[in-house]
Enzyme design. Structure first.
Site, PDB file in Angstrom:
ATOM      1  N   ASP A 148       0.841  -1.207   0.000  1.00 63.94           N
ATOM      2  CA  ASP A 148       0.000   0.000   0.000  1.00 63.94           C
ATOM      3  C   ASP A 148       0.876   1.258   0.000  1.00 63.94           C
ATOM      4  OD1 ASP A 148      -2.333  -1.501   0.042  1.00 63.94           O
ATOM      5  OD2 ASP A 148      -2.410  -1.578   2.224  1.00 63.94           O
ATOM      6  N   HIS A 175      -5.701  -3.984   5.460  1.00 67.28           N
ATOM      7  CA  HIS A 175      -5.430  -3.948   4.023  1.00 67.28           C
ATOM      8  C   HIS A 175      -6.762  -3.749   3.320  1.00 67.28           C
ATOM      9  CE1 HIS A 175      -3.478  -4.646   0.332  1.00 67.28           C
ATOM     10  NE2 HIS A 175      -3.922  -5.857   0.127  1.00 67.28           N
TER      11      HIS A 175
HETATM   12  N1  NAD Z   1      -1.682  -8.981   0.826  1.00 65.48           N
HETATM   13  C1  NAD Z   1      -1.685  -8.368  -0.334  1.00 65.48           C
HETATM   14  O1  NAD Z   1      -1.404  -7.183  -0.421  1.00 65.48           O
HETATM   15  C2  NAD Z   1      -1.982  -9.162  -1.582  1.00 65.48           C
HETATM   16  C3  NAD Z   1      -1.604  -8.684  -2.841  1.00 65.48           C
HETATM   17  C4  NAD Z   1      -1.855  -9.465  -3.955  1.00 65.48           C
HETATM   18  C5  NAD Z   1      -2.498 -10.700  -3.822  1.00 65.48           C
HETATM   19  N2  NAD Z   1      -2.885 -11.099  -2.594  1.00 65.48           N
HETATM   20  C6  NAD Z   1      -3.563 -12.389  -2.382  1.00 65.48           C
HETATM   21  O2  NAD Z   1      -2.625 -13.438  -2.610  1.00 65.48           O
HETATM   22  C7  NAD Z   1      -3.323 -14.619  -2.979  1.00 65.48           C
HETATM   23  C8  NAD Z   1      -2.687 -15.219  -4.217  1.00 65.48           C
HETATM   24  O3  NAD Z   1      -2.854 -14.377  -5.329  1.00 65.48           O
HETATM   25  P1  NAD Z   1      -2.375 -14.882  -6.781  1.00 65.48           P
HETATM   26  O4  NAD Z   1      -2.571 -13.743  -7.707  1.00 65.48           O
HETATM   27  O5  NAD Z   1      -1.056 -15.534  -6.686  1.00 65.48           O
HETATM   28  O6  NAD Z   1      -3.488 -15.997  -7.071  1.00 65.48           O
HETATM   29  P2  NAD Z   1      -3.318 -17.258  -8.018  1.00 65.48           P
HETATM   30  O7  NAD Z   1      -4.700 -17.790  -8.238  1.00 65.48           O
HETATM   31  O8  NAD Z   1      -2.466 -16.936  -9.189  1.00 65.48           O
HETATM   32  O9  NAD Z   1      -2.496 -18.318  -7.116  1.00 65.48           O
HETATM   33  C9  NAD Z   1      -3.021 -18.950  -6.003  1.00 65.48           C
HETATM   34  C10 NAD Z   1      -2.418 -20.351  -5.968  1.00 65.48           C
HETATM   35  O10 NAD Z   1      -2.791 -20.985  -4.750  1.00 65.48           O
HETATM   36  C11 NAD Z   1      -2.931 -22.362  -5.047  1.00 65.48           C
HETATM   37  N3  NAD Z   1      -3.669 -23.033  -3.979  1.00 65.48           N
HETATM   38  C12 NAD Z   1      -5.003 -23.053  -3.752  1.00 65.48           C
HETATM   39  N4  NAD Z   1      -5.271 -23.797  -2.674  1.00 65.48           N
HETATM   40  C13 NAD Z   1      -4.077 -24.258  -2.213  1.00 65.48           C
HETATM   41  C14 NAD Z   1      -3.707 -25.081  -1.133  1.00 65.48           C
HETATM   42  N5  NAD Z   1      -4.614 -25.591  -0.301  1.00 65.48           N
HETATM   43  N6  NAD Z   1      -2.393 -25.355  -0.966  1.00 65.48           N
HETATM   44  C15 NAD Z   1      -1.460 -24.873  -1.802  1.00 65.48           C
HETATM   45  N7  NAD Z   1      -1.757 -24.090  -2.859  1.00 65.48           N
HETATM   46  C16 NAD Z   1      -3.051 -23.795  -3.054  1.00 65.48           C
HETATM   47  C17 NAD Z   1      -3.633 -22.357  -6.385  1.00 65.48           C
HETATM   48  O11 NAD Z   1      -3.526 -23.629  -7.047  1.00 65.48           O
HETATM   49  C18 NAD Z   1      -2.890 -21.242  -7.107  1.00 65.48           C
HETATM   50  O12 NAD Z   1      -1.769 -21.743  -7.833  1.00 65.48           O
HETATM   51  C19 NAD Z   1      -4.794 -14.204  -3.157  1.00 65.48           C
HETATM   52  O13 NAD Z   1      -5.510 -14.491  -1.960  1.00 65.48           O
HETATM   53  C20 NAD Z   1      -4.693 -12.694  -3.339  1.00 65.48           C
HETATM   54  O14 NAD Z   1      -5.883 -12.040  -2.980  1.00 65.48           O
HETATM   55  C21 NAD Z   1      -2.640 -10.358  -1.480  1.00 65.48           C
END
Ligand code: NAD
Length: 312
Positions: A148, A175
């Site tokens: 952020d 967040h």
């Molecule tokens: N905190 C932040 O500022 C911030 C910023 C960006 C993204 N995010 C969050 O991060 C997370 C991931 O985002 P992304 O863009 O990489 O999504 P994405 O869909 O590309 O990747 C998520 C991965 O998690 C895997 N997954 C699902 N269940 C699982 C499990 N039980 N064990 C292991 N792996 C598992 C999926 O197969 C997938 O490959 C989301 O929740 C998103 O909202 C947070």
């Protein structure tokens, strides 16, 4: 001894975390994902970049946690994105199950690890990992504030046509929409932002930072941001692994600080080999304190939904 980092979730954020760890030669990496072949394939692809990029770290992929044993840091990015027809609460419960199991499994194999949470809803997922593992609170940390703040710094630098490196800012709170940028502590090489921009312009930049995630989602349509989020997570991981003791805004478990109890909220912390080594309590003005309290209420609402589940 080489350091070892596990990245759970080999999706967009997870794979880019692995790429950045390797690029900085910070540690060996194990990618874990539920989808068969994906962490193995991405791990091998990243490993094969080594000769060109000049890194020697090992990068492997797995669908189970045995290969993650003795990790120094575990970054949890695993989770589901919201699908049509799914409410925020549905997503909360789905990711609660994912993060609970990821945290439990990780700590079973790496009892001394520090967990860095990325999965959304971030503050609630940090709470989930803390409660599921019973780790000391210093070792369960959430990434949100660095991202952020980076967005806010980017927009300020663009507006003033100055180097992003010269802009220093601090964003507190949960967040999301309720984050609390501390404009009065934002500066350009020590010059207060309020002397450089008028209030209306600052409000516009604050608003854009607050909606920074949504702005990217609108462009991408099928996913959310991952380059800046992975950069932010790895700044935290680097500070821990190299014991840099950087002071960064992170989601930390508060027990009375800022008048908040039993919740994860974004605050400035010192990040070193011990995880969160200090929480800094900035003296807030009444309107800033009120905004932080409001942000905490929205985190509390999610925790109230999760509380009956813990232990089940
Ligand atoms: N905190 C932040 O500022 C911030 C910023 C960006 C993204 N995010 C969050 O991060 C997370 C991931 O985002 P992304 O863009 O990489 O999504 P994405 O869909 O590309 O990747 C998520 C991965 O998690 C895997 N997954 C699902 N269940 C699982 C499990 N039980 N064990 C292991 N792996 C598992 C999926 O197969 C997938 O490959 C989301 O929740 C998103 O909202 C947070």
């Amino acid at each position: 001894m080489r350091k070892k980092v596990t990245v759970v979730g080999a999706g967009n954020v997870g794979a880019n975390c692995a790429l950045r760890i390797a690029g900085k030669s910070l540690a060996d990496v194990v990618l874990v994902d539920v989808v068969e072949g994906v962490p193995q394939g991405k791990g091998l692809d990243l490993l094969e970049s080594g000769p060109v990029e000049g890194y020697d770290v090992s990068i492997t992929g797995a669908n189970d946690y045995a290969p993650t044993a003795n990790s120094d840091v575990v970054v949890i990015t695993a989770g589901l994105a919201r699908k049509p027809g799914m409410s925020r609460d549905d997503l909360l419960i789905a990711n609660y199950e994912v993060v609970k199991s990821a945290a439990e499994q990780s700590v079973k194999y790496s009892p001394n690890a520090i967990l860095v949470l990325v999965t959304n809803p971030l503050d609630a997922m940090c709470w989930t990992a803390l409660k599921a593992t019973n780790l000391p609170k210093a070792r369960v940390i959430g990434m949100a504030g660095v991202l952020d703040t980076a967005r806010f710094r980017t927009f300020i630098a663009q507006e003033l046509n100055v180097s992003m490196a010269s802009v220093s800012a601090l964003v507190l709170g949960g967040h999301g929409d309720t984050m609390v940028p501390l404009v009065r502590l934002t500066s350009v090489s020590g010059i207060p932002l309020t002397e450089l921009l008028d209030a209306a312009t600052i409000d516009r930049l604050v608003d854009r930072a607050r909606n920074g995630g949504a702005e990217i989602v609108k462009y991408l349509k099928t996913g959310s941001a991952y380059y800046a989020p992975s950069a932010a997570a790895i700044e935290m991981v680097e500070s821990i692994l190299l014991d840099k003791k950087k002071v960064l805004p992170c989601a930390a478990y508060l027990e009375g600080e800022y008048g908040i109890n039993g919740l994860y909220v974004g605050v400035p912390v010192k990040l070193g080999a011990g995880g969160i080594e200090k929480i800094y309590q900035v003296k807030l003005l009444p309107d800033e304190q009120a905004a932080l309290a409001k942000s905490a209420v929205s985190v509390q609402e999610l925790i109230d939904i999760l509380k009956p589940r813990i232990g089940s």
